[in-house]
Design an enzyme around this catalytic site. Structure first.
Site, PDB file in Angstrom:
ATOM      1  CE  LYS A   1      -8.799  -5.369 -42.822  1.00 32.00           C
ATOM      2  NZ  LYS A   1      -9.111  -4.371 -41.820  1.00 32.00           N
TER       3      LYS A   1
ATOM      4  N   GLY B   1      -9.920   2.125 -38.716  1.00 30.84           N
ATOM      5  CA  GLY B   1      -9.402   1.078 -39.241  1.00 30.84           C
ATOM      6  C   GLY B   1      -9.398   1.295 -40.835  1.00 30.84           C
TER       7      GLY B   1
ATOM      8  N   GLY C   1     -15.819  -0.128 -45.483  1.00 28.55           N
ATOM      9  CA  GLY C   1     -16.370  -1.322 -45.565  1.00 28.55           C
ATOM     10  C   GLY C   1     -17.251  -1.574 -44.706  1.00 28.55           C
ATOM     11  N   GLY C   2     -17.157  -0.686 -43.468  1.00 26.10           N
ATOM     12  CA  GLY C   2     -18.383  -0.548 -42.452  1.00 26.10           C
ATOM     13  C   GLY C   2     -19.558   0.450 -42.841  1.00 26.10           C
TER      14      GLY C   2
ATOM     15  CD  GLU D   1     -15.069   5.107 -41.099  1.00 22.13           C
ATOM     16  OE1 GLU D   1     -14.889   4.213 -40.372  1.00 22.13           O
ATOM     17  OE2 GLU D   1     -14.815   5.192 -42.491  1.00 22.13           O
TER      18      GLU D   1
HETATM   19  C1  5RP Z   1     -15.773   1.468 -42.002  1.00 20.79           C
HETATM   20  C2  5RP Z   1     -14.339   1.429 -42.187  1.00 20.79           C
HETATM   21  C3  5RP Z   1     -13.697   0.511 -41.344  1.00 20.79           C
HETATM   22  O1  5RP Z   1     -12.662   1.109 -40.714  1.00 20.79           O
HETATM   23  C4  5RP Z   1     -13.007  -0.362 -42.239  1.00 20.79           C
HETATM   24  O2  5RP Z   1     -13.808  -1.203 -43.040  1.00 20.79           O
HETATM   25  C5  5RP Z   1     -11.993  -1.637 -41.485  1.00 20.79           C
HETATM   26  O3  5RP Z   1     -13.021  -2.394 -40.662  1.00 20.79           O
HETATM   27  P1  5RP Z   1     -12.434  -3.539 -39.966  1.00 20.79           P
HETATM   28  O4  5RP Z   1     -11.536  -3.158 -39.028  1.00 20.79           O
HETATM   29  O5  5RP Z   1     -13.578  -4.036 -39.413  1.00 20.79           O
HETATM   30  O6  5RP Z   1     -11.961  -4.484 -41.034  1.00 20.79           O
HETATM   31  O7  5RP Z   1     -13.791   2.127 -42.845  1.00 20.79           O
HETATM   32  O8  5RP Z   1     -16.357   2.409 -42.840  1.00 20.79           O
END
Ligand code: 5RP
Length: 225
Positions: free
Chosen positions: A122, A83, A97-98, A104
């Site tokens: 996004k 993502g 964000g996660g 990653e």
């Molecule tokens: C986690 C990330 C995620 O891929 C990114 O935050 C997008 O997350 P979501 O699909 O829940 O919006 O980088 O570190």
């Protein structure tokens, strides 16, 4: 929104074929991709090996019976689907964000076909409305934080329920409230040279295609650069 994430995740699974080594991303959109891969492994006998980008994704993949290898056990990865938090027209993005940005990026680098799955919210003209996550080692993190404050980056330590978040790699996340990042490539290079900062969430020009699910259907943006 959840439905759009699911559409993007399932669409991305079409890029996965028998025999591939597949990077499994993190987050609520990549979740649906992993779920679809698990379904195909169970129901269609899909033969792949997954490489995960977080402990959360490892748990999900194990539950689904997806065979896994560590990134250290592979030389390259055929396709990774992950993502993103923001994507600009030049295929630069913010991730993390996660809180899994370091793992990653480690998985993204040896990937031949690197794909992001997003819903259309996004897509942005300029990165930076989403706070830029940077992963920092715990030793010296407070001093680094003060340095970011002096530079006007408006930092905040990532916390959940008042407890400072620690990543799978045992680091802290500092989120930088930059407003607009006019030159993400230059800003990313500057952060690359910051001692104590292990990795940042700017993924500039790395992605090969972005699968965007919107109210009018799915679009695939191809990065030909
Ligand atoms: C986690 C990330 C995620 O891929 C990114 O935050 C997008 O997350 P979501 O699909 O829940 O919006 O980088 O570190």
């Amino acid at each position: 929104m959840e439905e759009l994430k699911k559409i993007a995740g399932i669409k991305a699974a079409e890029y996965v074929k028998d025999g591939m080594t597949v990077g499994l991303g993190t987050g609520s959109t990549a979740y649906y991709f992993v779920e679809e891969i698990g379904r195909r492994v169970q129901e269609e006998g899909l033969q792949i090996v997954g490489v995960t980008t977080s402990s959360g994704t490892t748990a999900q993949a194990e539950n689904l019976g997806i065979p896994l290898k560590s990134v250290d056990e592979v030389d390259s990865i055929d396709v990774t689907v992950d993502g993103a938090d923001e994507v600009d027209p030049n295929f630069n993005g913010i991730k993390g964000g996660g809180g899994a940005l370091l793992m990653e990026k480690v998985v993204a680098v040896p990937t031949k076909d690197y794909i992001w799955v997003v819903d259309e919210s996004k897509l942005v003209d300029t990165l930076g409305a989403f706070k830029l996550p940077v992963e920092v080692v715990q030793y010296g993190a407070e001093r680094l934080f003060r340095e970011f404050e002096k530079k006007g980056y408006k930092p905040s330590f990532r916390e959940y329920d008042g407890v400072r978040f620690v990543t799978d790699m045992k680091n802290f996340i500092i989120d930088l409230d930059l407003g607009a990042i006019s030159d993400p490539v230059a800003f990313g290079s500057k952060l690359d040279h910051q001692v104590g900062l292990v990795e940042h969430g700017l993924f500039c020009g790395m992605v090969n295609r972005v699968i965007v699910a919107g109210k009018d259907g799915v679009r695939i943006l191809e990065n030909h650069a």
